[in-house]
Design a protein around this motif. Structure first.
Motif, PDB file in Angstrom:
ATOM      1  N   GLU A   1      -7.214  -6.031   4.118  1.00  0.00           N
ATOM      2  CA  GLU A   1      -6.448  -4.807   4.298  1.00  0.00           C
ATOM      3  C   GLU A   1      -5.673  -4.508   3.019  1.00  0.00           C
ATOM      4  O   GLU A   1      -5.212  -5.412   2.324  1.00  0.00           O
ATOM      5  CB  GLU A   1      -5.476  -4.965   5.463  1.00  0.00           C
ATOM      6  CG  GLU A   1      -6.144  -5.111   6.822  1.00  0.00           C
ATOM      7  CD  GLU A   1      -6.880  -3.843   7.222  1.00  0.00           C
ATOM      8  OE1 GLU A   1      -6.368  -2.736   6.936  1.00  0.00           O
ATOM      9  OE2 GLU A   1      -7.975  -3.962   7.812  1.00  0.00           O
ATOM     10  N   PRO A   2      -5.517  -3.241   2.669  1.00  0.00           N
ATOM     11  CA  PRO A   2      -4.773  -2.911   1.452  1.00  0.00           C
ATOM     12  C   PRO A   2      -3.303  -3.308   1.580  1.00  0.00           C
ATOM     13  O   PRO A   2      -2.722  -3.210   2.665  1.00  0.00           O
ATOM     14  CB  PRO A   2      -4.937  -1.388   1.332  1.00  0.00           C
ATOM     15  CG  PRO A   2      -5.236  -0.926   2.725  1.00  0.00           C
ATOM     16  CD  PRO A   2      -6.009  -2.033   3.365  1.00  0.00           C
ATOM     17  N   TRP A   3      -2.727  -3.761   0.466  1.00  0.00           N
ATOM     18  CA  TRP A   3      -1.292  -4.051   0.466  1.00  0.00           C
ATOM     19  C   TRP A   3      -0.513  -2.755   0.539  1.00  0.00           C
ATOM     20  O   TRP A   3      -0.853  -1.757  -0.089  1.00  0.00           O
ATOM     21  CB  TRP A   3      -0.900  -4.800  -0.811  1.00  0.00           C
ATOM     22  CG  TRP A   3       0.580  -5.023  -0.876  1.00  0.00           C
ATOM     23  CD1 TRP A   3       1.281  -6.057  -0.350  1.00  0.00           C
ATOM     24  CD2 TRP A   3       1.550  -4.152  -1.488  1.00  0.00           C
ATOM     25  NE1 TRP A   3       2.622  -5.900  -0.586  1.00  0.00           N
ATOM     26  CE2 TRP A   3       2.816  -4.736  -1.280  1.00  0.00           C
ATOM     27  CE3 TRP A   3       1.461  -2.950  -2.182  1.00  0.00           C
ATOM     28  CZ2 TRP A   3       3.992  -4.161  -1.740  1.00  0.00           C
ATOM     29  CZ3 TRP A   3       2.634  -2.354  -2.639  1.00  0.00           C
ATOM     30  CH2 TRP A   3       3.876  -2.969  -2.424  1.00  0.00           C
ATOM     31  N   ARG A   4       0.522  -2.761   1.367  1.00  0.00           N
ATOM     32  CA  ARG A   4       1.417  -1.616   1.461  1.00  0.00           C
ATOM     33  C   ARG A   4       2.846  -2.118   1.504  1.00  0.00           C
ATOM     34  O   ARG A   4       3.121  -3.164   2.111  1.00  0.00           O
ATOM     35  CB  ARG A   4       1.131  -0.792   2.711  1.00  0.00           C
ATOM     36  CG  ARG A   4      -0.227  -0.081   2.701  1.00  0.00           C
ATOM     37  CD  ARG A   4      -0.383   0.825   3.911  1.00  0.00           C
ATOM     38  NE  ARG A   4      -1.633   1.566   3.888  1.00  0.00           N
ATOM     39  CZ  ARG A   4      -2.769   1.132   4.415  1.00  0.00           C
ATOM     40  NH1 ARG A   4      -2.791  -0.047   5.012  1.00  0.00           N
ATOM     41  NH2 ARG A   4      -3.860   1.857   4.352  1.00  0.00           N
ATOM     42  N   PRO A   5       3.776  -1.408   0.904  1.00  0.00           N
ATOM     43  CA  PRO A   5       5.179  -1.813   0.995  1.00  0.00           C
ATOM     44  C   PRO A   5       5.699  -1.656   2.418  1.00  0.00           C
ATOM     45  O   PRO A   5       5.133  -0.914   3.228  1.00  0.00           O
ATOM     46  CB  PRO A   5       5.890  -0.863   0.027  1.00  0.00           C
ATOM     47  CG  PRO A   5       5.009   0.343  -0.036  1.00  0.00           C
ATOM     48  CD  PRO A   5       3.605  -0.175   0.117  1.00  0.00           C
TER      49      PRO A   5
ATOM     50  N   PRO B   1       7.931  -0.365   5.475  1.00  0.00           N
ATOM     51  CA  PRO B   1       8.590   0.914   5.758  1.00  0.00           C
ATOM     52  C   PRO B   1      10.069   0.831   5.402  1.00  0.00           C
ATOM     53  O   PRO B   1      10.696  -0.232   5.506  1.00  0.00           O
ATOM     54  CB  PRO B   1       8.395   1.070   7.277  1.00  0.00           C
ATOM     55  CG  PRO B   1       7.247   0.173   7.621  1.00  0.00           C
ATOM     56  CD  PRO B   1       7.309  -0.965   6.662  1.00  0.00           C
TER      57      PRO B   1
END
Length: 461
Positions: free
Chosen positions: A345-349, A351
C-alpha cells in the motif's frame, strides 16, 4: 481448461496451470481443480481432465474432508465471542456424561485433548452415519489415549464432540447452524453437506494399473462436523479470504487472528508445523501458511492462506490417494508470490486529526539498559518498539482507552506499555511489563532504573 482474471500475467497463469497439470498426471487423478485468491477474490482457476464427461471448473463440487473442521471451529469461536462458552471451560459443563468432560474447549479445538484419532471399528469414513447414532458410539470404551493438554494428537471424534456442543447450545442441528451462521453470510452457496450437481464422483485408482473403482459417498451422520462437506474452488477462495481478514458478520478479524496462533506443537513426524484453534499451520521457506488439509475416500483437498502475501490457494482432486493436493496448494501460493510479489500500500501521512504532539514527543530512541530501541507512532495512536540493531524483542502495540498500549505480538504480546511521568509532568521512563526504558542508557539521575546507576558515571579502563 483454465480461466483467470486479467490481474495475473500470462506467464504466471501458465506456471500455475503447469503445476496442476503435473499433479494430475503424476498423481493419476481422474480430475484436478485449483484456484488462487488475492485481494479477497479468485484471481485464477484451472482444471485438468473431466468429471462425467465434462471439464470441471471452479464451480464443480468436490468433497473437502477435514477442511470441514475449520467451519466447525468457527462456529465454536462464535459461541465464545457471544459469551456462551469459555475456551478454558471443560466440555462437561455443556455436554455432561461423555466420559472425556475434563478436556477443555480449547484442547478439543487444537487436538490436544488426548482423544483417540479415530472412532472404534468399522472405518467411519466408509460407513453410513446410522452406524454411529450416539456420541458413545463415536468415543468407544477408551476415548482418551493421552493426558489432556499434554500433546498434539489429531482427533476426529474431538470434532464430533464440538459439533454436538454447537447443537446443544444453539438448539438446532450442526448443519443448520453452519448454513445460517457461516455459509449464507459469506455467500458460500455451493458448500453443502450433500453433493449438488455439478459435482465430482469419488474414485479409488489402482496403485499398479490404470483402472478405477468408485468409492461410496456416505452420509457421515454424527461425524459430519469432522469431515462431511462438499465445496468448490470459488467458495473455498471466499472462505480463505475470511480466514485472512475475518468478517464481522461471522467472526471478527481479532478472533480469526486468534485462531491462527499456534496452540500446540505438532506431533513428531506429523508433517504439520503446528495447530491453532481449528486450523493447521505450516512453514515453507520464509512463509507461514494457515489452513487445512482434507481427505475422504475418493477425495483429497488442500487449502492454504498466506496472510503476509495476501494470497491463498485451493487444490481439489477426486482420488483416494496419489495427488498431493495440500502440497500443490502451497506451491500455487509460492508461484504467484514469486512471479507477482504483493505491491505494498502507498505510504500516506497521518490525518491531521490524529497528530498528537505529546505522542510525537515520545518517538525516537529509548534504552533498556544498553539495548537501543526506536519508538514509532502509527495510525490510531498505535506504536511499535523495535530494536535499532541486531535481533531483539520488538513488538507492535494497540492504544488503550486509558492512554497506555497493549502488546500485539512477539515477546510482549498481551503486556502493557505505559508512560511514567514525574510530579512535574515530564516523562521519566516507559514501563513495559516491569522493564524500564529510559532516554539514555542507564540514565544518570533517574531513580526508576532498577538497581540504581553508579554515581561516578561512565568510564574507561
Amino acid at each position: 481448461m483454465t480461466s483467470s482474471s486479467e490481474e495475473l500475467l500470462p506467464t504466471t497463469q501458465r506456471a500455475l496451470l503447469h503445476r496442476i497439470a503435473v499433479a494430475q498426471t503424476e498423481g493419476r487423478a481422474p480430475s484436478f481443480v485449483a484456484g488462487v485468491m488475492r485481494g479477497g477474490r479468485t484471481v485464477w482457476s484451472g482444471a485438468r481432465s473431466c468429471v462425467d464427461g465434462h471439464a470441471p471448473d471452479s464451480d464443480t463440487q468436490y468433497r473437502i474432508g477435514s477442511i470441514t473442521k475449520v467451519f466447525t471451529a468457527v462456529l465454536v469461536m462464535r459461541l465464545r465471542d457471544e459469551g456462551l462458552v469459555g475456551l478454558d471451560d471443560p466440555l462437561e459443563k455443556y455436554l455432561p456424561g461423555t466420559g472425556v468432560g475434563e478436556a477443555t474447549i480449547a484442547q478439543l479445538l487444537s487436538h490436544s485433548a488426548g482423544l483417540a484419532a479415530e472412532t472404534p471399528s468399522p472405518w467411519w469414513e466408509r460407513s453410513p452415519g446410522s452406524t454411529r447414532p450416539e456420541l458413545a458410539d463415536v468415543l468407544g470404551e477408551q476415548p482418551a489415549l493421552h493426558p489432556a493438554g499434554r500433546l498434539f494428537h489429531y482427533s476426529n471424534p474431538g470434532y464430533t464432540l464440538l459439533g454436538s456442543l454447537v447443537e446443544a447450545l444453539r438448539g438446532v442441528s450442526w448443519e443448520e447452524a453452519l448454513r445460517t451462521e457461516i455459509l449464507e453470510p459469506l455467500g458460500l452457496g455451493r458448500t453443502t453437506v450433500r453433493p449438488v450437481a455439478p459435482h465430482a464422483g469419488g474414485w479409488a485408482v489402482h496403485p499398479w494399473a490404470d483402472v478405477m473403482l468408485p468409492e461410496p459417498l456416505e452420509d457421515l451422520g454424527i461425524m459430519a462436523p469432522a469431515g462431511v462437506l462438499w465445496s468448490t474452488v470459488d467458495d473455498l477462495c471466499r472462505f480463505a479470504a475470511f480466514l485472512a481478514d475475518g468478517d464481522d458478520r461471522v467472526l471478527s478479524p481479532a478472533s480469526v487472528a486468534e485462531m491462527r496462533v499456534p496452540a500446540v506443537p505438532p506431533a513428531a513426524g506429523d508433517g504439520v508445523w503446528g495447530y491453532g484453534l481449528g486450523v493447521q499451520l505450516m512453514r515453507s521457506g520464509d512463509r507461514t501458511f494457515v489452513g487445512h488439509t482434507g481427505s475422504l475416500p475418493g477425495f483429497v483437498a488442500g487449502l492454504w492462506v498466506c496472510v503476509e502475501e495476501d494470497l491463498a490457494a485451493v487444490a481439489l482432486a477426486n482420488a483416494t490417494s496419489g495427488p498431493l493436493a495440500p502440497a500443490v496448494a502451497a506451491d500455487l501460493v509460492r508461484i504467484a508470490a514469486e512471479a507477482e510479489p504483493r505491491i505494498p500500500e502507498p505510504w500516506r501521512p497521518l490525518p491531521v486529526a490524529e497528530v498528537d504532539e505529546e505522542l510525537l514527543a515520545l518517538t525516537g530512541p529509548w534504552y533498556w539498559g544498553t539495548y537501543a530501541f526506536g519508538l514509532r507512532v502509527g495510525a490510531g495512536r498505535s506504536v511499535t518498539l523495535e530494536p535499532l540493531k541486531g535481533v531483539g524483542r520488538g513488538a507492535s502495540f494497540r492504544a488503550l482507552p486509558d492512554g497506555g498500549w497493549i502488546g500485539l505480538d512477539g515477546y510482549y504480546q498481551g503486556e502493557t506499555l505505559r508512560v511514567v511521568r514525574r510530579p512535574d509532568g515530564s516523562v521519566s521512563h516507559l514501563d513495559l511489563g516491569s522493564f524500564v526504558f529510559t532516554r539514555e542508557p542507564y540514565e544518570q539521575g533517574n531513580d526508576a532504573v532498577p538497581g540504581g546507576v553508579d554515581e561516578a558515571g561512565w568510564r574507561g579502563l
